[in-house]
Motif scaffolding. Structure first.
Motif, PDB file in Angstrom:
ATOM      1  N   GLY A  73       0.795  -1.229   0.000  1.00 13.13           N
ATOM      2  CA  GLY A  73       0.000   0.000   0.000  1.00 13.13           C
ATOM      3  C   GLY A  73       0.822   1.271   0.000  1.00 13.13           C
ATOM      4  O   GLY A  73       0.301   2.364   0.256  1.00 13.13           O
ATOM      5  N   SER A  90       2.334   2.965  -2.583  1.00 20.35           N
ATOM      6  CA  SER A  90       1.936   3.944  -3.624  1.00 20.35           C
ATOM      7  C   SER A  90       0.563   4.538  -3.327  1.00 20.35           C
ATOM      8  O   SER A  90       0.288   5.682  -3.709  1.00 20.35           O
ATOM      9  CB  SER A  90       1.883   3.292  -5.009  1.00 20.35           C
ATOM     10  OG  SER A  90       2.915   2.379  -5.168  1.00 20.35           O
ATOM     11  N   LYS A 118      13.472  -4.707 -13.439  1.00 17.40           N
ATOM     12  CA  LYS A 118      12.119  -5.267 -13.282  1.00 17.40           C
ATOM     13  C   LYS A 118      11.716  -6.231 -14.391  1.00 17.40           C
ATOM     14  O   LYS A 118      10.807  -7.031 -14.239  1.00 17.40           O
ATOM     15  CB  LYS A 118      11.090  -4.123 -13.221  1.00 17.40           C
ATOM     16  CG  LYS A 118      11.282  -3.312 -11.952  1.00 17.40           C
ATOM     17  CD  LYS A 118      10.071  -2.755 -11.300  1.00 17.40           C
ATOM     18  CE  LYS A 118       8.735  -3.050 -11.752  1.00 17.40           C
ATOM     19  NZ  LYS A 118       7.727  -2.971 -10.701  1.00 17.40           N
ATOM     20  N   GLN A 144      17.841  -7.639  -1.251  1.00 17.76           N
ATOM     21  CA  GLN A 144      19.109  -8.223  -1.691  1.00 17.76           C
ATOM     22  C   GLN A 144      19.806  -8.919  -0.507  1.00 17.76           C
ATOM     23  O   GLN A 144      20.465  -9.928  -0.688  1.00 17.76           O
ATOM     24  CB  GLN A 144      20.024  -7.149  -2.302  1.00 17.76           C
ATOM     25  CG  GLN A 144      19.667  -6.765  -3.741  1.00 17.76           C
ATOM     26  CD  GLN A 144      18.288  -6.126  -3.888  1.00 17.76           C
ATOM     27  OE1 GLN A 144      17.982  -5.154  -3.196  1.00 17.76           O
ATOM     28  NE2 GLN A 144      17.450  -6.669  -4.760  1.00 17.76           N
ATOM     29  N   ARG A 187      -3.659  -6.521  -9.820  1.00 16.18           N
ATOM     30  CA  ARG A 187      -3.361  -5.390 -10.704  1.00 16.18           C
ATOM     31  C   ARG A 187      -2.909  -5.814 -12.093  1.00 16.18           C
ATOM     32  O   ARG A 187      -2.774  -5.011 -12.979  1.00 16.18           O
ATOM     33  CB  ARG A 187      -2.248  -4.550 -10.085  1.00 16.18           C
ATOM     34  CG  ARG A 187      -2.739  -3.488  -9.158  1.00 16.18           C
ATOM     35  CD  ARG A 187      -1.571  -2.637  -8.856  1.00 16.18           C
ATOM     36  NE  ARG A 187      -0.379  -3.471  -8.996  1.00 16.18           N
ATOM     37  CZ  ARG A 187       0.581  -3.545  -8.106  1.00 16.18           C
ATOM     38  NH1 ARG A 187       0.525  -2.816  -7.048  1.00 16.18           N
ATOM     39  NH2 ARG A 187       1.619  -4.327  -8.284  1.00 16.18           N
TER      40      ARG A 187
HETATM   41  N1  T5A Z   1      13.577  -3.616  -4.946  1.00 17.95           N
HETATM   42  C1  T5A Z   1      13.508  -2.251  -4.843  1.00 17.95           C
HETATM   43  C2  T5A Z   1      14.687  -4.315  -4.491  1.00 17.95           C
HETATM   44  O1  T5A Z   1      14.763  -5.533  -4.633  1.00 17.95           O
HETATM   45  N2  T5A Z   1      15.698  -3.611  -3.873  1.00 17.95           N
HETATM   46  C3  T5A Z   1      15.693  -2.264  -3.741  1.00 17.95           C
HETATM   47  O2  T5A Z   1      16.649  -1.666  -3.197  1.00 17.95           O
HETATM   48  C4  T5A Z   1      14.536  -1.538  -4.256  1.00 17.95           C
HETATM   49  C5  T5A Z   1      14.479  -0.041  -4.141  1.00 17.95           C
HETATM   50  C6  T5A Z   1      10.124  -2.427  -7.233  1.00 17.95           C
HETATM   51  C7  T5A Z   1      10.723  -3.803  -6.996  1.00 17.95           C
HETATM   52  O3  T5A Z   1      12.105  -3.648  -6.754  1.00 17.95           O
HETATM   53  C8  T5A Z   1      12.480  -4.340  -5.589  1.00 17.95           C
HETATM   54  C9  T5A Z   1      11.235  -4.417  -4.748  1.00 17.95           C
HETATM   55  C10 T5A Z   1      10.113  -4.453  -5.764  1.00 17.95           C
HETATM   56  O4  T5A Z   1       9.859  -5.813  -6.050  1.00 17.95           O
HETATM   57  P1  T5A Z   1       7.657  -1.721  -7.578  1.00 17.95           P
HETATM   58  O5  T5A Z   1       6.682  -1.954  -8.685  1.00 17.95           O
HETATM   59  O6  T5A Z   1       8.073  -0.340  -7.292  1.00 17.95           O
HETATM   60  O7  T5A Z   1       8.932  -2.602  -7.873  1.00 17.95           O
HETATM   61  O8  T5A Z   1       7.125  -2.575  -6.372  1.00 17.95           O
HETATM   62  P2  T5A Z   1       6.310  -2.214  -5.115  1.00 17.95           P
HETATM   63  O9  T5A Z   1       6.918  -1.068  -4.407  1.00 17.95           O
HETATM   64  O10 T5A Z   1       6.211  -3.459  -4.328  1.00 17.95           O
HETATM   65  O11 T5A Z   1       4.918  -1.797  -5.716  1.00 17.95           O
HETATM   66  P3  T5A Z   1       3.520  -2.352  -5.407  1.00 17.95           P
HETATM   67  O12 T5A Z   1       2.604  -1.485  -6.214  1.00 17.95           O
HETATM   68  O13 T5A Z   1       3.436  -3.831  -5.571  1.00 17.95           O
HETATM   69  O14 T5A Z   1       3.268  -2.126  -3.880  1.00 17.95           O
HETATM   70  P4  T5A Z   1       2.642  -0.918  -3.105  1.00 17.95           P
HETATM   71  O15 T5A Z   1       2.980   0.381  -3.739  1.00 17.95           O
HETATM   72  O16 T5A Z   1       3.034  -1.107  -1.701  1.00 17.95           O
HETATM   73  O17 T5A Z   1       1.076  -1.192  -3.212  1.00 17.95           O
HETATM   74  P5  T5A Z   1      -0.072  -0.273  -3.842  1.00 17.95           P
HETATM   75  O18 T5A Z   1      -0.265   0.945  -3.063  1.00 17.95           O
HETATM   76  O19 T5A Z   1       0.179  -0.169  -5.306  1.00 17.95           O
HETATM   77  O20 T5A Z   1      -1.331  -1.223  -3.565  1.00 17.95           O
HETATM   78  C11 T5A Z   1      -1.473  -2.475  -4.204  1.00 17.95           C
HETATM   79  C12 T5A Z   1      -2.977  -2.800  -4.318  1.00 17.95           C
HETATM   80  O21 T5A Z   1      -3.521  -2.926  -3.019  1.00 17.95           O
HETATM   81  C13 T5A Z   1      -4.593  -1.989  -2.814  1.00 17.95           C
HETATM   82  C14 T5A Z   1      -4.413  -0.912  -3.866  1.00 17.95           C
HETATM   83  O22 T5A Z   1      -5.631  -0.318  -4.205  1.00 17.95           O
HETATM   84  C15 T5A Z   1      -3.775  -1.689  -5.020  1.00 17.95           C
HETATM   85  O23 T5A Z   1      -4.763  -2.289  -5.802  1.00 17.95           O
HETATM   86  N3  T5A Z   1      -4.474  -1.485  -1.435  1.00 17.95           N
HETATM   87  C16 T5A Z   1      -5.206  -1.938  -0.412  1.00 17.95           C
HETATM   88  N4  T5A Z   1      -6.176  -2.870  -0.333  1.00 17.95           N
HETATM   89  C17 T5A Z   1      -6.722  -3.097   0.888  1.00 17.95           C
HETATM   90  N5  T5A Z   1      -6.355  -2.418   2.032  1.00 17.95           N
HETATM   91  C18 T5A Z   1      -5.400  -1.471   2.000  1.00 17.95           C
HETATM   92  N6  T5A Z   1      -5.025  -0.840   3.127  1.00 17.95           N
HETATM   93  C19 T5A Z   1      -4.774  -1.205   0.732  1.00 17.95           C
HETATM   94  N7  T5A Z   1      -3.801  -0.346   0.345  1.00 17.95           N
HETATM   95  C20 T5A Z   1      -3.621  -0.540  -0.975  1.00 17.95           C
END
Ligand code: T5A
Length: 208
Positions: free
Chosen positions: A15, A17, A54, A106, A150
């Motif tokens: 969550g 983003s 990615k 990592q 998603r």
């Molecule tokens: N990485 C990154 C490393 O391995 N090493 C590093 O040093 C760095 C910086 C980045 C990838 O890179 C890796 C980690 C990652 O795998 P990314 O796409 O930026 O890739 O990955 P994430 O940050 O994980 O992005 P996500 O979008 O998967 O996660 P978020 O941002 O935490 O989630 P969000 O806000 O997009 O929400 C996901 C879904 O859940 C719903 C939202 O509406 C959305 O549909 N949601 C909820 N549902 C129910 N209850 C709540 N409270 C909710 N909040 C959101």
């Protein structure tokens, strides 16, 4: 006056983003100038590195050392060319992931040693650190369910469940050792409740 550097951390779908626009709105309503960024990425060069990191490539699988170095290459570019100058101009920076992700993914996930990570970190960042980190903690199975809803999965999201368990455990162990630096938030709550905890911590940070 220099701005604050605030980071959001946590597993896939936790969550981060979703909360960032709310944090931006809240801070802007108090009159602050705010810039939102993400890692890896945030500058043209760092976004190219993000694509490499990615996108799965069956012909040339990234080895763990390359992955670590690319994370820090992207981060050094972002910190030196954008984050430090903007903080000096008085902007608050909200960053979707930062250095703690590397320790968790990592280090905990891939099993790279703390010494190797610290060595590269030293070159890339020196002593630069966030003012405050929110760790959105969620069961990885629930997080992957949210991420899957998603659409297609990236190179990291294709990892096995045990990888994400190690990522989570590493995050929580770091937060337990550094409670002033990292605020852990139960990300299984509703979006509103998650934000209300973030808001309380921000009010304390800005009251200082
Ligand atoms: N990485 C990154 C490393 O391995 N090493 C590093 O040093 C760095 C910086 C980045 C990838 O890179 C890796 C980690 C990652 O795998 P990314 O796409 O930026 O890739 O990955 P994430 O940050 O994980 O992005 P996500 O979008 O998967 O996660 P978020 O941002 O935490 O989630 P969000 O806000 O997009 O929400 C996901 C879904 O859940 C719903 C939202 O509406 C959305 O549909 N949601 C909820 N549902 C129910 N209850 C709540 N409270 C909710 N909040 C959101």
């Amino acid at each position: 006056m220099s701005g604050f550097f605030i980071t959001l951390e946590g597993g896939e779908g936790a969550g981060k983003s979703t909360q960032i626009p709310r944090i931006k709105d809240f801070l802007e309503h108090t009159g602050r100038k705010v810039l939102c960024l993400r890692e890896p990425g945030g500058t043209p060069v760092a976004e190219k590195i993000r694509d490499i990191l990615k996108t799965p490539d069956a012909m040339d699988r990234l080895c763990d050392k390359t992955e670590l170095l690319l994370m820090y290459a992207a981060r050094a570019q972002l910190v030196e060319t954008l984050i430090k100058p903007k903080l000096a101009e008085g902007f608050d920076i909200i960053c979707d992931r930062h250095d703690l992700s590397t320790l968790a993914y990592q280090g905990g996930g891939r099993g790279m040693s703390n010494a190797d990570i610290a060595a590269v970190r030293g070159v890339a960042l020196g002593t630069f650190r966030p003012d405050l980190t929110f760790l959105l903690d969620l069961d990885p199975l629930e997080g992957m369910k949210r991420a899957r809803s998603r659409g297609s999965l990236d190179r990291f999201e294709r990892s096995e469940a045990s990888f994400f368990e190690r990522v989570r455990a590493t995050y929580l162990a770091y937060a337990a050792k550094h409670p002033q630096e990292v605020k852990v938030i139960d990300a299984a709550q509703t979006e509103d409740l998650v934000f209300s905890e973030i808001r309380k911590a921000l009010e304390m940070l800005y009251a200082v």
